[in-house]
Every structure is written in structure tokens, then in C-alpha cells.
Scaffold this motif. Structure first.
Motif, short mmCIF file in Angstrom:
data_model
loop_
_atom_site.label_atom_id
_atom_site.label_comp_id
_atom_site.label_asym_id
_atom_site.label_seq_id
_atom_site.Cartn_x
_atom_site.Cartn_y
_atom_site.Cartn_z
N LEU A 1 3.59 -6.08 4.56
CA LEU A 1 2.88 -5.42 3.48
C LEU A 1 3.52 -4.05 3.27
CD1 LEU A 1 0.50 -5.66 1.50
CD2 LEU A 1 -0.92 -4.48 3.20
N ASP A 2 3.97 -3.78 2.05
CA ASP A 2 4.73 -2.58 1.74
C ASP A 2 4.07 -1.87 0.56
OD1 ASP A 2 6.62 -0.66 1.17
OD2 ASP A 2 8.23 -2.04 0.66
N GLY A 3 3.71 -0.61 0.74
CA GLY A 3 3.07 0.14 -0.32
C GLY A 3 3.53 1.58 -0.32
N GLY A 4 3.45 2.22 -1.49
CA GLY A 4 3.89 3.61 -1.54
C GLY A 4 3.70 4.24 -2.89
N VAL A 5 4.03 5.53 -2.94
CA VAL A 5 3.99 6.32 -4.16
C VAL A 5 5.36 6.94 -4.35
CG1 VAL A 5 2.91 8.24 -5.38
CG2 VAL A 5 1.55 6.83 -3.82
N VAL A 6 5.91 6.83 -5.57
CA VAL A 6 7.21 7.39 -5.92
C VAL A 6 6.96 8.48 -6.96
CG1 VAL A 6 9.56 6.90 -6.69
CG2 VAL A 6 8.21 5.11 -5.56
N PHE A 7 7.40 9.69 -6.68
CA PHE A 7 7.01 10.85 -7.48
C PHE A 7 8.05 11.18 -8.54
CE2 PHE A 7 5.07 11.44 -3.28
CZ PHE A 7 3.72 11.48 -3.65
#
Length: 280
Positions: free
Chosen positions: A199-205
Motif C-alpha cells: 500500500l503506497d500513499g503520499g502527497v506531492v507538493f
């Protein structure tokens, strides 16, 4: 040139921090050269790049320095810096031969000036010296997940050349140097769920942490019936992407199928006349 000196001064600092903890430090890098000759089609009433009847030349050099330091058993730092002297026909600095519409450096909160020489306010003739701080991130490893914070590479998908789900920092079609994916500013959490599952999650700014220019995603990968299956959900610049990636071996050959559907929202971009949903 001052920006370059600042970067070089950081290298001994990172090495010293790693040495204090008796942790290994890795320094590596490479140099490569791409020399290209472009023969324009000589089309009349077209932009100057296309209407030229004489060949255009491009010599692009790239010097890359990679630094990795394990500051603790569960804590490490990775950095990479590119220095690119480029010599090319002056007309190539005014536009692109191929119209791509891609901005690979969009997802960065702040950045160093890309041009070291000549100064940004001066016109470029035939030589330019470019820089790129391409990696600068910390990795925290726990017993259940890995957390990456900083400038890093983020990409998905199995497809070659045309990749429907690779929208964060994709390579353009004419790109020759694809050894290293362009870094973006992000916070990323990866949780292993078992054999071949994650499971891979994130925020790219985006610039200045502007949310309309940023992205967030959630991706699940698992293994089912001899097939690698990936499901992807991305909210990017007020648009929503739903992606599917299937990859497996059939008769000893690698086979993949990848698709993405995008629900576009043009409300945040008044300069776009109409936002269009699409499937690739």
C-alpha cells in the motif's frame, strides 16, 4: 555560481554527520554526453525551428553526483545534484522542436535557479550552464512501513513509451536521457502487506505548497492468479485519475495492460476554456 558553491559546501557537512554516527557514506556519480543533429523539415509559414533549412546542433553534457548516508540504523539521507553544460544552436533556446506541454519541474515547492550561466536576466547565445538539485530526501524505516520525506522520484506503471498513469513527472517522447527519474517534493509512505503486496500513499507538493498545484495519491499493489495488479487513485491539480495496471507472463513473454481515466476540473484554471474528461 554562488548556488553551485552552496551545494558543494553541503557535501562535507553530510559526510561529517554520517561519520559522527559511524555510518557508511556512499558517493557515486557519472558523466554522459548526448550529441544530436536535427534536420528541420523546412516547412514554409511555420515557426522558425521548423522552417529552417539548415541542420541544428545540440551537445548536452551531464555530470551527476550522488550522495547517500545512513545516519542511523533506521534513518538515512539521499541527495543528487546535476551540472549540465549545454552547447546548442541559439534558436533551440527559444523553443522546443517537439511540442510536449510537459513541465517536469512542476511539483517542487521551491528550487535553485536552473541557470548558472549566463544570468537569468541575460539572453542565451549558444552556451548555457544548468543545475538541478534532483534528490534531497530522508528515509525512515520502521517495522511496518517506510517513510520518505523530501525531493524524490515517484513513478508508476508498466507501459513503455506511452504510460497512462505516469503523470507526476513523466519523460517526454523525445527524451534521450531516462536513466534517472526527475525528483519531486513529496511525503511518501509505503506499507508492505505481504507477498508482492504493498500500500503506497503520499502527497506531492506544488510551488509554495499551493494545494491547487499539488497532488495526493493512494496506490495498492497485489499479486493475484499469477498477475501483478495495481490500482491507483490520484487527485492532481484539482483533477481525479483512476488507474489500473495489469502485468504478467504469458508463454514466457512479458505482457501488460494499463489504463487511466481522468475526471477533469477546469474551475481552478480560468485560462482553460473547457476541461475535458478522457481515458487513455
Amino acid at each position: 555560481m554562488k548556488s553551485l558553491l552552496k551545494i558543494l559546501c553541503l557535501i562535507p557537512l553530510f559526510c561529517s554527520l554520517a561519520a559522527m554516527g559511524a555510518s557508511p557514506v556512499g558517493l557515486s556519480g557519472y558523466y554522459k554526453n548526448f550529441t544530436v543533429a536535427i534536420v528541420p523539415p523546412g516547412v514554409q509559414d511555420a515557426p522558425s525551428l521548423y522552417s529552417s533549412e539548415s541542420p541544428l546542433g545540440l551537445v548536452n553534457n551531464r555530470l551527476r553526483l550522488n550522495l547517500s548516508a545512513r545516519l542511523h540504523q533506521r534513518f538515512s539521507f539521499t541527495a543528487a545534484y546535476d551540472l549540465s553544460p549545454r552547447i546548442q544552436d541559439p534558436s533551440l533556446f527559444q523553443g522546443q522542436i517537439f511540442i510536449t506541454g510537459l513541465d517536469p519541474f512542476h511539483y517542487r515547492v521551491a528550487d535553485l535557479p536552473s541557470r548558472l550561466y549566463p544570468a537569468e536576466q541575460k539572453d542565451v547565445r549558444s552556451f548555457v550552464l544548468l543545475q538541478n538539485l534532483d534528490r534531497a530526501f530522508f528515509t525512515f524505516k520502521t517495522g511496518w512501513a517506510d517513510l520518505d520525506i523530501g525531493r524524490q522520484a515517484i513513478a508508476w506503471g508498466s507501459a513503455r513509451v506511452i504510460n497512462p498513469t505516469d503523470i507526476i513527472a513523466p519523460f517526454s517522447f523525445e527524451e534521450l536521457d531516462i536513466e534517472d527519474r526527475i525528483g519531486v517534493d513529496a511525503v511518501r509512505l509505503r506499507v508492505p502487506l505481504g507477498f508482492m503486496a504493498e500500500l503506497d500513499g503520499g502527497v506531492v507538493f506544488g510551488q509554495d505548497f499551493s494545494w491547487p498545484e499539488s497532488a495526493c495519491y493512494l496506490r495498492g499493489k497485489f499479486y493475484f492468479a499469477g498477475t501483478d495488479v495495481s490500482l491507483l487513485l490520484i487527485d492532481f491539480q484539482q483533477n481525479l485519475l483512476v488507474g489500473l495496471d495489469l502485468a504478467r507472463s504469458i508463454g514466457g513473454a512479458g505482457v501488460w495492460c494499463e489504463a487511466a481515466g481522468v475526471i477533469a476540473d477546469g474551475s481552478q484554471r480560468p485560462h482553460i476554456e473547457q476541461a475535458t474528461n478522457y481515458v487513455r
